[in-house]
Design a protein around this motif. Structure first.
Motif, mmCIF file in Angstrom:
data_model
loop_
_atom_site.group_PDB
_atom_site.id
_atom_site.type_symbol
_atom_site.label_atom_id
_atom_site.label_comp_id
_atom_site.label_asym_id
_atom_site.label_seq_id
_atom_site.Cartn_x
_atom_site.Cartn_y
_atom_site.Cartn_z
ATOM 1 N N ALA A 1 0.825 -1.213 0.000
ATOM 2 C CA ALA A 1 0.000 0.000 0.000
ATOM 3 C C ALA A 1 0.854 1.256 0.000
ATOM 4 C CB ALA A 1 -0.935 -0.011 1.214
ATOM 5 N N VAL A 2 1.992 1.225 0.685
ATOM 6 C CA VAL A 2 2.866 2.406 0.757
ATOM 7 C C VAL A 2 3.426 2.742 -0.625
ATOM 8 C CG1 VAL A 2 4.942 3.366 1.812
ATOM 9 C CG2 VAL A 2 3.441 1.899 3.156
ATOM 10 N N ILE A 3 3.931 1.715 -1.342
ATOM 11 C CA ILE A 3 4.513 1.946 -2.663
ATOM 12 C C ILE A 3 3.435 2.361 -3.664
ATOM 13 C CG2 ILE A 3 5.691 0.829 -4.594
ATOM 14 C CD1 ILE A 3 7.268 -0.788 -2.580
ATOM 15 N N GLY B 1 2.590 5.965 -3.172
ATOM 16 C CA GLY B 1 3.628 6.849 -3.678
ATOM 17 C C GLY B 1 3.636 6.937 -5.192
ATOM 18 N N LEU B 2 3.415 5.797 -5.887
ATOM 19 C CA LEU B 2 3.443 5.796 -7.344
ATOM 20 C C LEU B 2 2.237 6.506 -7.949
ATOM 21 C CD1 LEU B 2 4.748 2.186 -8.099
ATOM 22 C CD2 LEU B 2 6.016 4.341 -8.171
ATOM 23 N N GLN B 3 1.140 6.621 -7.186
ATOM 24 C CA GLN B 3 -0.031 7.343 -7.691
ATOM 25 C C GLN B 3 0.136 8.855 -7.607
ATOM 26 O OE1 GLN B 3 -3.332 5.795 -5.468
ATOM 27 N NE2 GLN B 3 -3.282 3.793 -6.483
ATOM 28 N N GLU C 1 4.825 14.366 -4.698
ATOM 29 C CA GLU C 1 4.022 15.459 -4.157
ATOM 30 C C GLU C 1 2.897 14.880 -3.294
ATOM 31 O OE1 GLU C 1 2.807 19.483 -6.340
ATOM 32 O OE2 GLU C 1 1.521 17.813 -6.902
ATOM 33 N N GLY C 2 2.563 15.567 -2.210
ATOM 34 C CA GLY C 2 1.454 15.128 -1.367
ATOM 35 C C GLY C 2 1.922 14.649 -0.008
ATOM 36 N N LEU C 3 1.008 14.015 0.710
ATOM 37 C CA LEU C 3 1.280 13.524 2.055
ATOM 38 C C LEU C 3 1.639 12.044 2.026
ATOM 39 C CD1 LEU C 3 -1.667 15.247 3.968
ATOM 40 C CD2 LEU C 3 0.722 15.954 3.915
ATOM 41 N N PRO C 4 2.493 11.595 2.943
ATOM 42 C CA PRO C 4 2.862 10.174 2.965
ATOM 43 C C PRO C 4 1.698 9.305 3.412
ATOM 44 C CG PRO C 4 3.829 11.299 4.834
ATOM 45 C CD PRO C 4 3.221 12.358 3.977
#
Length: 201
Positions: free
Chosen positions: A30-32, A35-37, A64-67
């Protein structure tokens, strides 16, 4: 116009004429995926890790954006007071009715015995390969010296470096777990101004 570019459609990194396919985990992460989106602002090739004596290079995508935040790591509400010492941290959260004193990285497995054994082996091999650089009393000779490293010496050095790398990775993981725990107690963190250089001394 960037030299290193990330191609989201083909999941590749382009560096001039060099095309490198991304090595992604087989299981969905889910983390990756989060990030790729996101929109990639720029790409950098600056992460180098030596694993088992071999250099591994990693590409960092600055997005760009929040983690991404996992559901098992919620953020609490209220104030949390921290008192950080050289090896301990005191945590007080009135809203969560918590007060405790924790030791940093208490779960870190001790490996000093193995490190000392490899360091002694390391020193013996260096002395055996370079007897001309040592005085009769065992001290290092003054002046310009040429050092010869054998393959066994390099393997011992790689083993020692691997132990240090694993300890550092485990320590970083434990620090991250502590941060997630503190954030679960409250979202307003209070702590005093500290001189970390004085703590190191």
């Amino acid at each position: 116009d960037a030299v290193i570019r990330w191609k989201a459609d083909t999941k590749t990194v382009e560096w001039n004429r060099l095309v490198l396919p991304a090595i992604l985990p087989r299981k969905p992460d889910a983390v990756i995926e989060h990030g790729l989106q996101a929109r990639v602002k720029y790409v950098r090739l600056v992460v180098r890790r030596k694993i088992n004596g071999k250099n591994r290079f990693y590409v960092q995508l600055v997005c760009e954006g929040l983690p991404f935040r996992k559901e098992k790591h919620p953020i609490g509400s209220g104030r949390v007071g921290l008192d950080i010492g050289p090896s301990t941290i005191a945590i007080v959260a009135p809203d969560a009715q918590r007060a405790e004193l924790r030791k940093f990285c208490a779960e870190l497995k001790p490996s000093q015995r193995e490190i000392r054994r490899l360091q002694r082996k390391f020193d013996r091999q260096r002395r055996a390969n370079n007897p001309q650089n040592y005085n009769p009393d065992g001290t290092i000779r003054a002046g310009k010296k040429t050092w010869v490293n054998s393959k066994r010496y390099e393997r011992t050095r790689a083993k020692l470096a691997e132990i240090y790398r694993k300890r550092a990775a485990h320590r970083k993981s434990l620090h991250g777990q502590l941060v997630n725990y503190i954030l679960s107690l409250g979202n307003e963190i209070k702590l005093e101004k500290l001189s970390y250089k004085a703590l190191q001394k």
